[in-house]
Scaffold this active site. Structure first.
Site, mmCIF file in Angstrom:
data_model
loop_
_atom_site.group_PDB
_atom_site.id
_atom_site.type_symbol
_atom_site.label_atom_id
_atom_site.label_comp_id
_atom_site.label_asym_id
_atom_site.label_seq_id
_atom_site.Cartn_x
_atom_site.Cartn_y
_atom_site.Cartn_z
ATOM 1 N N ASP A 15 53.585 18.263 65.233
ATOM 2 C CA ASP A 15 53.903 18.183 66.661
ATOM 3 C C ASP A 15 55.401 18.348 66.899
ATOM 4 O OD1 ASP A 15 53.303 17.890 69.333
ATOM 5 O OD2 ASP A 15 53.343 15.707 69.289
ATOM 6 N N ASN A 63 43.721 21.700 73.102
ATOM 7 C CA ASN A 63 44.844 22.620 73.332
ATOM 8 C C ASN A 63 44.471 23.817 74.214
ATOM 9 O OD1 ASN A 63 46.374 22.004 70.078
ATOM 10 N ND2 ASN A 63 46.972 21.184 72.072
#
Ligand code: IPE
Ligand code: IPE
Ligand code: MG
Length: 226
Positions: A15, A63
């Site tokens: 991330d 996502n």
């Protein structure tokens, strides 16, 4: 360095690509591109450190909520990655594994991934990539399959998870400073050690992975015993 306290299976929530780019006033796509370089470094580091399995969270089932243009950047990155790195993976004896519902991707990506799976299947170490992956979806799917076969127990569930052929998850790392699992390996994390580090994914490299493994080796795992 390689001792019995060393992890066999490390998973990473990669991330911070967006924040890495934002800090530099770069487009997000450049953050993802640099994130791709961090993937290369980390796969190499996993080999150097002797890990049996490295699992990388590359695209979550959530996502899809992102802008179409960002999704398309990520898909193009994946296409280029397979083109550029497949031969190297074969030579380094890395077996590619995909966890998640990758068949939802564009047909040319599905074909490329399946070709890569086929051509790396003799590999000795595993690189598992989570693509269109969500742990809740994985658990629901495993429960459905286990129920079709008979009893639903932790053991029959294990057999129907995407990770059934991988060593138990030892260490889960998340970069970028966020402290959450974002629907990643919820079942497999039951007794995994966790490490949340304040490094944005594009800055991650061998030293971070080594330090994480060393931190793992210092921890005492009790699994509910004493
Ligand atoms: C991780 O970086 C890459 C993917 C989720 C595909 P992000 O894109 O989530 O970066 P941040 O969290 O916005 O910094
Ligand atoms: C998790 O990161 C997914 C991947 C790293 C592929 P996100 O950036 O999507 O997670 P949230 O939205 O911050 O929870
Ligand atoms: Mg993020």
């Amino acid at each position: 360095m390689l001792n019995s306290n060393f992890p066999r299976h490390v998973a990473i929530i990669m991330d911070g690509n967006g924040r890495w780019a934002k800090k530099r006033a770069f487009p997000r796509a450049l953050g993802h591109k640099q994130g791709g370089e961090a993937v290369r470094r980390t796969v190499q580091a996993a080999e150097t450190l002797g890990l049996e399995c490295l699992t990388l969270y590359a695209f979550s089932s959530e996502n899809w909520k992102r802008d179409e243009s960002e999704i398309s950047d990520l898909m193009n990155l994946m296409r280029r990655f397979i083109e550029a790195d497949l031969q190297d993976m074969i030579e380094r004896k890395v077996r590619l594994k995909i966890i998640g519902d990758y068949k939802a991707f564009a047909p040319d990506i599905v074909d490329r991934l399946e070709d890569a799976l086929e051509r790396t299947k003799g590999g000795e170490r595993t690189l598992a990539v989570a693509l269109n992956y969500g742990a809740q979806q994985e658990i629901a799917r495993a429960a459905r399959l286990a129920a079709e076969e008979g009893e639903v127990t932790p053991e029959t569930m294990d057999r129907h998870l995407y990770t059934s052929d991988l060593p138990p998850l030892d260490l889960l790392i998340r970069t970028s400073g966020e402290v959450r699992l974002s629907n990643f390996l919820l079942w497999q994390s039951a007794y995994a050690e966790m490490l949340f580090i304040d490094v944005l994914w594009p800055d991650f490299g061998e030293d971070h992975l080594r330090e994480a493994c060393e931190e793992f080796a210092r921890r005492e795992r009790r699994f509910g015993g004493r």
